[in-house]
Design an enzyme around this catalytic site. Structure first.
Site, PDB file in Angstrom:
ATOM      1  N   GLU A 290     -21.514  89.367  64.769  1.00 26.24           N
ATOM      2  CA  GLU A 290     -20.799  89.735  65.983  1.00 26.24           C
ATOM      3  C   GLU A 290     -19.596  90.567  65.571  1.00 26.24           C
ATOM      4  O   GLU A 290     -18.651  90.040  64.977  1.00 26.24           O
ATOM      5  CB  GLU A 290     -20.362  88.495  66.754  1.00 26.24           C
ATOM      6  CG  GLU A 290     -21.525  87.703  67.331  1.00 26.24           C
ATOM      7  CD  GLU A 290     -21.071  86.486  68.098  1.00 26.24           C
ATOM      8  OE1 GLU A 290     -21.678  86.199  69.139  1.00 26.24           O
ATOM      9  OE2 GLU A 290     -20.114  85.812  67.660  1.00 26.24           O
TER      10      GLU A 290
ATOM     11  N   ASN B 235     -26.001  94.172  43.322  1.00 30.06           N
ATOM     12  CA  ASN B 235     -25.141  93.133  43.894  1.00 30.06           C
ATOM     13  C   ASN B 235     -25.827  91.773  43.877  1.00 30.06           C
ATOM     14  O   ASN B 235     -25.195  90.748  43.595  1.00 30.06           O
ATOM     15  CB  ASN B 235     -24.769  93.495  45.336  1.00 30.06           C
ATOM     16  CG  ASN B 235     -23.975  94.778  45.439  1.00 30.06           C
ATOM     17  OD1 ASN B 235     -23.436  95.276  44.462  1.00 30.06           O
ATOM     18  ND2 ASN B 235     -23.905  95.325  46.641  1.00 30.06           N
TER      19      ASN B 235
ATOM     20  N   TYR C  31     -32.106  98.832  56.274  1.00 31.14           N
ATOM     21  CA  TYR C  31     -32.299 100.189  56.795  1.00 31.14           C
ATOM     22  C   TYR C  31     -31.031 101.013  56.604  1.00 31.14           C
ATOM     23  O   TYR C  31     -29.932 100.572  56.956  1.00 31.14           O
ATOM     24  CB  TYR C  31     -32.660 100.144  58.280  1.00 31.14           C
ATOM     25  CG  TYR C  31     -32.843 101.520  58.865  1.00 31.14           C
ATOM     26  CD1 TYR C  31     -34.014 102.232  58.631  1.00 31.14           C
ATOM     27  CD2 TYR C  31     -31.848 102.117  59.631  1.00 31.14           C
ATOM     28  CE1 TYR C  31     -34.186 103.500  59.155  1.00 31.14           C
ATOM     29  CE2 TYR C  31     -32.008 103.381  60.155  1.00 31.14           C
ATOM     30  CZ  TYR C  31     -33.179 104.076  59.915  1.00 31.14           C
ATOM     31  OH  TYR C  31     -33.342 105.339  60.422  1.00 31.14           O
TER      32      TYR C  31
ATOM     33  N   TYR D 249     -21.298 106.766  45.838  1.00 29.66           N
ATOM     34  CA  TYR D 249     -20.986 106.674  47.266  1.00 29.66           C
ATOM     35  C   TYR D 249     -19.491 106.464  47.447  1.00 29.66           C
ATOM     36  O   TYR D 249     -18.813 105.865  46.614  1.00 29.66           O
ATOM     37  CB  TYR D 249     -21.824 105.607  47.973  1.00 29.66           C
ATOM     38  CG  TYR D 249     -21.339 104.188  47.956  1.00 29.66           C
ATOM     39  CD1 TYR D 249     -20.550 103.681  48.985  1.00 29.66           C
ATOM     40  CD2 TYR D 249     -21.717 103.308  46.928  1.00 29.66           C
ATOM     41  CE1 TYR D 249     -20.149 102.363  49.001  1.00 29.66           C
ATOM     42  CE2 TYR D 249     -21.312 101.982  46.942  1.00 29.66           C
ATOM     43  CZ  TYR D 249     -20.522 101.518  47.979  1.00 29.66           C
ATOM     44  OH  TYR D 249     -20.118 100.211  47.988  1.00 29.66           O
TER      45      TYR D 249
ATOM     46  N   ASP E 147     -18.197  95.678  45.765  1.00 26.29           N
ATOM     47  CA  ASP E 147     -19.556  95.316  46.162  1.00 26.29           C
ATOM     48  C   ASP E 147     -19.950  93.901  45.770  1.00 26.29           C
ATOM     49  O   ASP E 147     -20.730  93.251  46.460  1.00 26.29           O
ATOM     50  CB  ASP E 147     -20.560  96.276  45.508  1.00 26.29           C
ATOM     51  CG  ASP E 147     -20.885  97.480  46.378  1.00 26.29           C
ATOM     52  OD1 ASP E 147     -19.937  98.126  46.872  1.00 26.29           O
ATOM     53  OD2 ASP E 147     -22.086  97.771  46.551  1.00 26.29           O
TER      54      ASP E 147
ATOM     55  N   TYR F 184     -22.728 109.118  51.198  1.00 29.94           N
ATOM     56  CA  TYR F 184     -23.591 109.055  50.026  1.00 29.94           C
ATOM     57  C   TYR F 184     -23.652 110.394  49.296  1.00 29.94           C
ATOM     58  O   TYR F 184     -23.654 111.466  49.921  1.00 29.94           O
ATOM     59  CB  TYR F 184     -25.023 108.687  50.429  1.00 29.94           C
ATOM     60  CG  TYR F 184     -25.188 107.283  50.948  1.00 29.94           C
ATOM     61  CD1 TYR F 184     -24.950 106.179  50.135  1.00 29.94           C
ATOM     62  CD2 TYR F 184     -25.601 107.049  52.261  1.00 29.94           C
ATOM     63  CE1 TYR F 184     -25.116 104.889  50.613  1.00 29.94           C
ATOM     64  CE2 TYR F 184     -25.767 105.764  52.745  1.00 29.94           C
ATOM     65  CZ  TYR F 184     -25.518 104.691  51.920  1.00 29.94           C
ATOM     66  OH  TYR F 184     -25.686 103.415  52.387  1.00 29.94           O
ATOM     67  N   ASP F 185     -23.721 110.311  47.977  1.00 28.63           N
ATOM     68  CA  ASP F 185     -24.016 111.471  47.118  1.00 28.63           C
ATOM     69  C   ASP F 185     -25.058 110.992  46.111  1.00 28.63           C
ATOM     70  O   ASP F 185     -24.737 110.664  44.969  1.00 28.63           O
ATOM     71  CB  ASP F 185     -22.738 111.957  46.428  1.00 28.63           C
ATOM     72  CG  ASP F 185     -22.989 113.161  45.520  1.00 28.63           C
ATOM     73  OD1 ASP F 185     -24.083 113.757  45.604  1.00 28.63           O
ATOM     74  OD2 ASP F 185     -22.097 113.478  44.715  1.00 28.63           O
TER      75      ASP F 185
ATOM     76  N   GLY G 292     -24.443  91.553  53.180  1.00 28.12           N
ATOM     77  CA  GLY G 292     -25.862  91.248  53.294  1.00 28.12           C
ATOM     78  C   GLY G 292     -26.491  90.903  51.957  1.00 28.12           C
ATOM     79  O   GLY G 292     -27.368  90.031  51.869  1.00 28.12           O
ATOM     80  N   ASP G 293     -26.053  91.571  50.908  1.00 32.65           N
ATOM     81  CA  ASP G 293     -26.565  91.272  49.559  1.00 32.65           C
ATOM     82  C   ASP G 293     -26.114  89.881  49.121  1.00 32.65           C
ATOM     83  O   ASP G 293     -26.869  89.149  48.465  1.00 32.65           O
ATOM     84  CB  ASP G 293     -26.065  92.319  48.567  1.00 32.65           C
ATOM     85  CG  ASP G 293     -26.394  93.731  49.013  1.00 32.65           C
ATOM     86  OD1 ASP G 293     -27.502  93.946  49.513  1.00 32.65           O
ATOM     87  OD2 ASP G 293     -25.522  94.606  48.864  1.00 32.65           O
TER      88      ASP G 293
END
Length: 342
Positions: free
Chosen positions: A245, A38, A168, A89, A319, A104-105, A282-283
């Site tokens: 938030e 991404n 994480y 996924y 994504d 996930y897989d 986030g990416d």
């Protein structure tokens, strides 16, 4: 513009249509994604030469993943083609009080079975200025963790700027080594750390400033937390933490903070009342920060660019954050009406 390399796993993403639950109807939307891929796509959209380094199986699914990256302007010259499986996924988009879900897989995927020595880092990093990786790949397997450590060590030897998104993923850390034991070693080679409060708590073993699920943010706590990260890892030149938030699955507040050697900066906050897809947000922030730091330096404008880029990602299915620099700058200037552009 600079040359950027990212390292990690690209996966097949199978999403239920709209906001249906998984297999509510017998359909999936098939796309590709993964944290490091991404970032490569997003930085390519901003005009940088981006290359993706990975291990991808030499089969039709692997071919399709590589073709998708190329279609988005990402170089794949340094993708190693071996292994038997492409990770998968499944995503279910939440609504109102029902949260989004990811299944996930990824066990025994090509990169999960990769090991140090499988990638020629000197060749892969030839001409590269900036290297980005995350805490996702080290969570997949012990050998992938060692390969990630090898990557940052090689990048440091070549003098690259290194950013690490802690990312994480509790569902992945299952092979017996606690996340902090791995991620502290990886982060010791980084220049820029990116994450959120939960990443600092669970990837690095640091105290969090508050309840990560409450939807309430304590700015003073983040100021102390970023200072603690910088003190624990004196190699770091900057730490950026996103602040989400979560009012509901559809409505989030979004901002971030940045600390460098002498400053603590709070960025602007956006209300996102209609979320299309928050996966990859986030990416998008990480890619925006890389571009912003290259264009504006390590300061408030770079942080503002990253926050705005990620805000826009929440409006895009899939994504990848498929926005241009011009679109992000328009939002930064206050053009947030969403009016049709004719």
């Amino acid at each position: 513009m600079i040359k950027i390399a990212t390292f990690g796993e690209i996966m097949l993403r199978l999403s239920s249509p709209g906001k249906e639950k998984l297999l509510q109807s017998p359909l999936f939307n098939a796309t590709f994604g993964g944290g490091e891929a991404n970032v490569a796509v997003s930085t390519a959209c901003f005009g940088h030469e981006a290359r993706f380094i990975s291990v991808i199986p030499d089969n039709p699914l692997g071919d399709a993943a590589v073709a998708e990256l190329r279609r988005r302007g990402v170089r794949t010259d340094f993708v190693v083609r071996h292994g038997k499986r492409l990770g998968v996924y499944y995503s279910e988009t939440g609504a109102d009080r029902r949260p989004s879900k990811v299944v996930y897989d990824r066990e025994h995927s090509a990169i999960a079975e990769a090991a140090p020595g499988d990638i020629d880092w000197d060749e892969a990093f030839q001409g590269v200025d900036w290297f980005h990786t995350t805490g996702i790949t080290p969570a997949i397997s012990a050998s992938a963790a060692e390969l990630t450590l090898e990557s940052v060590q090689a990048a440091r030897r070549r003098g690259l700027t290194i950013s690490v998104d802690l990312n994480y993923r509790g569902k992945l850390w299952k092979y017996g080594t606690p996340a902090p034991d791995v991620m502290r070693r990886v982060l010791a080679f980084a220049d820029i750390a990116i994450g959120n409060e939960e990443d600092c708590q669970k990837s690095l073993g640091l105290a969090s400033p508050g309840d990560v699920r409450s939807g309430r943010l304590d700015l003073a706590g983040y100021e102390a937390l970023t200072l603690e990260v910088m003190n624990r890892f004196p190699n770091l030149k900057a730490v950026a933490l996103t602040l989400r938030e979560s009012h509901s699955a559809d409505h989030n507040g979004w901002s971030a903070v940045l600390r460098d050697a002498g400053r603590f900066i709070q960025g602007p906050q956006y209300e996102i009342p209609v979320i299309v897809d928050r996966i990859g947000g986030g990416d998008a922030f990480a890619a925006g920060l890389i571009h912003g730091m290259e264009k504006f330096g390590r300061g408030a404008e770079a942080l503002s660019f990253a926050i705005a880029a990620s805000c826009l990602k929440h409006s895009i299915p899939g994504d990848f954050n498929l926005v241009s620099e011009a679109e992000v700058l328009a939002l930064m200037r206050g053009d947030a009406s969403g009016r049709v552009q004719r």
